[in-house]
Write a protein that holds these residues in place. Structure first.
Motif, PDB file in Angstrom:
ATOM      1  N   UNK A 337      12.441  50.703  29.103  1.00 16.66           N
ATOM      2  CA  UNK A 337      11.932  50.161  27.471  1.00 16.66           C
ATOM      3  C   UNK A 337      13.006  47.966  28.321  1.00 16.66           C
ATOM      4  N   UNK A 338      13.594  48.534  29.081  1.00 20.12           N
ATOM      5  CA  UNK A 338      14.804  47.304  29.136  1.00 20.12           C
ATOM      6  C   UNK A 338      13.850  46.429  30.421  1.00 20.12           C
ATOM      7  N   UNK A 339      12.810  47.299  31.216  1.00 17.26           N
ATOM      8  CA  UNK A 339      11.982  46.319  31.770  1.00 17.26           C
ATOM      9  C   UNK A 339      10.993  46.059  32.504  1.00 17.26           C
ATOM     10  N   UNK A 340      10.409  46.407  30.763  1.00 20.15           N
ATOM     11  CA  UNK A 340       9.278  46.408  30.064  1.00 20.15           C
ATOM     12  C   UNK A 340       9.295  45.234  29.212  1.00 20.15           C
ATOM     13  N   UNK A 341       9.837  44.958  28.358  1.00 25.51           N
ATOM     14  CA  UNK A 341      10.359  43.716  28.054  1.00 25.51           C
ATOM     15  C   UNK A 341      10.769  42.067  29.314  1.00 25.51           C
ATOM     16  N   UNK A 342      11.555  43.053  30.307  1.00 27.47           N
ATOM     17  CA  UNK A 342      12.031  41.588  31.257  1.00 27.47           C
ATOM     18  C   UNK A 342      10.354  41.325  31.816  1.00 27.47           C
ATOM     19  N   UNK A 343       8.927  42.238  32.489  1.00 25.49           N
ATOM     20  CA  UNK A 343       8.274  42.540  32.110  1.00 25.49           C
ATOM     21  C   UNK A 343       7.032  41.237  31.684  1.00 25.49           C
ATOM     22  N   UNK A 344       7.248  41.387  29.662  1.00 22.96           N
ATOM     23  CA  UNK A 344       6.949  40.073  29.179  1.00 22.96           C
ATOM     24  C   UNK A 344       7.370  39.073  29.428  1.00 22.96           C
ATOM     25  N   UNK A 345       8.579  38.912  29.162  1.00 23.70           N
ATOM     26  CA  UNK A 345       9.430  37.917  29.447  1.00 23.70           C
ATOM     27  C   UNK A 345       8.760  36.816  30.946  1.00 23.70           C
ATOM     28  N   UNK A 346       8.757  37.080  31.822  1.00 21.02           N
ATOM     29  CA  UNK A 346       8.563  37.043  33.085  1.00 21.02           C
ATOM     30  C   UNK A 346       6.588  36.784  33.117  1.00 21.02           C
ATOM     31  N   UNK A 359       3.488  42.674  27.034  1.00 18.46           N
ATOM     32  CA  UNK A 359       4.282  41.938  25.410  1.00 18.46           C
ATOM     33  C   UNK A 359       3.349  43.181  24.786  1.00 18.46           C
ATOM     34  N   UNK A 360       2.509  43.353  24.934  1.00 23.62           N
ATOM     35  CA  UNK A 360       1.634  44.756  24.245  1.00 23.62           C
ATOM     36  C   UNK A 360       2.266  46.212  25.026  1.00 23.62           C
ATOM     37  N   UNK A 361       2.082  46.310  25.740  1.00 20.55           N
ATOM     38  CA  UNK A 361       2.429  47.700  26.650  1.00 20.55           C
ATOM     39  C   UNK A 361       4.308  47.658  26.057  1.00 20.55           C
ATOM     40  N   UNK A 390       4.825  55.613  28.357  1.00 22.45           N
ATOM     41  CA  UNK A 390       3.635  55.750  29.449  1.00 22.45           C
ATOM     42  C   UNK A 390       2.765  54.564  29.830  1.00 22.45           C
ATOM     43  N   UNK A 391       2.726  53.821  28.512  1.00 23.85           N
ATOM     44  CA  UNK A 391       2.299  52.483  28.551  1.00 23.85           C
ATOM     45  C   UNK A 391       3.872  51.376  28.879  1.00 23.85           C
ATOM     46  N   UNK A 392       4.722  51.513  28.915  1.00 23.47           N
ATOM     47  CA  UNK A 392       6.115  50.317  28.664  1.00 23.47           C
ATOM     48  C   UNK A 392       5.777  50.449  30.235  1.00 23.47           C
ATOM     49  N   UNK A 393       5.330  52.075  31.190  1.00 20.46           N
ATOM     50  CA  UNK A 393       6.228  51.620  32.183  1.00 20.46           C
ATOM     51  C   UNK A 393       5.245  51.032  33.151  1.00 20.46           C
ATOM     52  N   UNK A 397       6.789  48.614  35.957  1.00 18.57           N
ATOM     53  CA  UNK A 397       6.646  48.848  36.681  1.00 18.57           C
ATOM     54  C   UNK A 397       6.573  47.116  37.472  1.00 18.57           C
ATOM     55  N   UNK A 398       5.078  46.247  36.551  1.00 22.58           N
ATOM     56  CA  UNK A 398       4.869  44.823  37.076  1.00 22.58           C
ATOM     57  C   UNK A 398       6.967  43.946  37.574  1.00 22.58           C
TER      58      UNK A 398
END
Length: 565
Positions: A337-346, A359-361, A390-393, A397-398
């Motif tokens: 979850x933390x990394x997915x939020x970071x990916x959305x910001x990037x 962000x949707x993921x 599964x979606x947030x991963x 990963x991004x």
């Protein structure tokens, strides 16, 4: 002073390539370019794979000597080896759980239902009304799980779930590769495969793993369709919608993630084709999904509609605090979850198409916790959060792939593996093991009951009798089991009055009480047996207390009458 004369340049030779050799060389280059071409990644994902794929598609391919298919095959094999390593780790993490406990109530219920479905199909045997209270169509997963159970027992049924979860991780790798490149795909797969919920579902014989696998297939088909022209794309999109509808039928709650799949498909197609292609893609998936869902509801009986409503739409609320629900969900998915939020910001800082996809993921990981927070319940939360993870991963990963670009060499792999390994060793492994300690081991009580049902034939009362009925299905027909959740004795109102009347008539040969969810009813039943007389404690196994009737039960009296005739 001596001087060193520079070495003369090597003699230049001119080699003339025959026309046929030129054609073969160009053909090999074209094949190599097609084979290693990588899908254009989303914002910020200008990976090495992408640069090489772009050069290959433009014809700038440097072929090694002996050009042909072998270099491409070696490269593809090298790409997949890290995925195989991730899958091996996932297998080990789930296998350690498979033999660690007896069947959970849900496992026993679905496998027993599958055996009964086969009996109905093959021999016309009447069975319970499973569709009226199942949270998925009982003719989809349960018979498949029962086949595995026939082959190798509960362990084989759990290994079937592990096979589905391995497919889920592989599809995550394939989907992320299309969106963000190989590096992000490997990191996403590593994050997801080591998740506590992933380990748990890979060793849990219910419909959850099969439903998640089909949902992942639907998402991958939609993303994959973006690489094709119109008609091929439409076929894949229709197949995606149909597969998603089947996933929803396997487990009704999977429909919660239908909007996520639609958004992912729409953005993937828009990124490649622009214009209104995204709208056509999303409408194609939505319409094919909707047609099959409506047709299934129309063709299904009233019991299916009742089961869908009671198990999914109108689930009863509990009294668990919202903060408790959200805290549990965060503990099980925190790193992703933390990394997915970071990916959305990037990604939000990019100017390219599809920058909102991470962000949707990331938001997908919040759907299940939000729904269960609304119901104030943590029941099955450990399973449901895996669907959103599964979606947030993908977004996680991004994010890790973006961070790894700081290291231009190969050291990024070890650095990025450290948080995943630490999270696994000090978090998810213990969490998954604790999830397997939630229910009591029923080996002792089943061992006692095997001899008790032979000595006391008749009807049996238990709180969650699915486990006992699963292990004793060869000895006790299903109609002879009754539950402490609900019971109605002929001529008496359901509830306490029915239990009291049945005990007075010695209707039950055995009563297996565990003082769990129906502790109040269990105490009342114990008092009724003592008041009626003729009952005694056969054994105590763990938290289970087994009572038996000294008086002949109606079934025993009927057998004696038949024998006297």
């Amino acid at each position: 002073m001596s001087t060193t004369r520079p070495a003369p340049p090597p003699p230049q030779t001119t080699t003339t390539t025959p026309p046929v050799a030129v054609q073969q060389h160009e053909a090999a280059g074209l094949l190599a370019g097609v084979s290693i071409r990588a899908t254009t990644p989303l914002p910020g994902a200008a990976t090495k794979d992408h640069r090489e794929g772009t050069a290959a598609s433009s014809g700038q391919v440097a072929l090694p000597r002996g050009a042909g298919h072998r270099p491409v095959r070696r490269r593809l094999a090298g790409i997949r080896w890290p995925l195989f390593a991730v899958l091996i780790v996932q297998v080990v993490l789930s296998l350690r759980l498979i033999w660690s406990s007896t069947a959970f109530q849900d496992e026993a219920l679905y496998l027993r239902a599958g055996h009964l479905e086969w009996a109905r199909w093959l021999h016309g045997v009447p069975i319970p009304h499973f569709p009226s209270y199942f949270s998925g169509a009982p003719f989809l997963y349960p018979p498949l799980g029962a086949l595995a159970d026939n082959i190798g027992g509960l362990a084989a049924a759990r290994i079937l779930s592990l096979c589905f979860m391995l497919g889920v991780t592989s599809l995550l790798w394939a989907t992320t590769t299309r969106l963000y490149g190989q590096r992000a795909a490997l990191l996403a797969a590593g994050l997801f495969a080591t998740l506590a919920g992933t380990q748990f579902l890979g060793a849990f014989a219910t419909h959850d793993a099969m439903a998640l696998f089909l949902l992942a297939v639907a998402a991958w088909l939609g993303v994959r369709s973006a690489d094709f022209q119109f008609w091929t794309r439409m076929v894949l999109l229709v197949t995606s919608g149909v597969t998603m509808a089947v996933a929803d039928a396997v487990k009704y709650a999977t429909a919660l993630f239908t909007p996520v799949v639609l958004v992912v498909v729409a953005l993937a197609v828009w990124r490649r084709h622009g214009g209104g292609a995204w709208l056509a893609a999303s409408l194609t998936v939505l319409c094919s999904w909707l047609i099959l869902v409506v047709a299934s509801l129309a063709a299904g009986s009233r019991e299916y509609r009742l089961g869908f409503t009671t198990s999914t739409l109108d689930r009863p609320q509990s009294n668990i605090a919202v903060t408790t629900v959200l805290q549990h969900a965060y503990v099980w998915t925190s790193l992703i979850l933390v990394l997915a939020v970071l990916g959305a910001v990037l990604a939000s800082r990019s100017r390219e198409r599809g920058k909102l996809l991470p962000a949707f993921l990331a938001a997908a990981a919040l759907l299940a916790p939000a729904e269960q927070a609304r119901l104030h319940t943590t029941v099955s939360l450990q399973k449901h959060v895996v669907f959103g993870a599964w979606f947030a991963a993908i977004a996680a990963g991004y994010a890790m792939a973006r961070l790894s670009r700081v290291d231009p060499g190969r050291g990024w792999a070890a650095v990025m593996a450290l948080p995943i390994a630490a999270s696994t060793l000090f978090g998810s492994m213990g969490q998954a093991a604790s999830l397997y300690r939630i229910w009591p081991d029923s080996a002792d009580v089943v061992s006692v009951l095997r001899s008790a049902v032979r000595a006391h034939p008749g009807n049996y009362l238990a709180e969650d009798y699915d486990v006992e009925a699963y292990y004793l299905r060869a000895e006790v027909p299903w109609p002879r089991w009754s539950s402490t959740y609900y019971f109605r004795y002929p001529g008496v109102l359901p509830g306490a009055a029915s239990y009291q009347a049945a005990i007075k008539d010695h209707y039950f040969s055995l009563a297996i009480l565990s003082f769990g969810d129906t502790a109040a009813i269990d105490r009342q039943i114990t008092a009724d047996m003592r008041h009626a007389g003729g009952y005694y404690v056969v054994a105590r196994a763990g938290r289970f207390t087994i009572w038996a009737s000294r008086e002949p039960t109606p079934v025993q009296r009927s057998w004696r009458n038949r024998a006297g005739r």
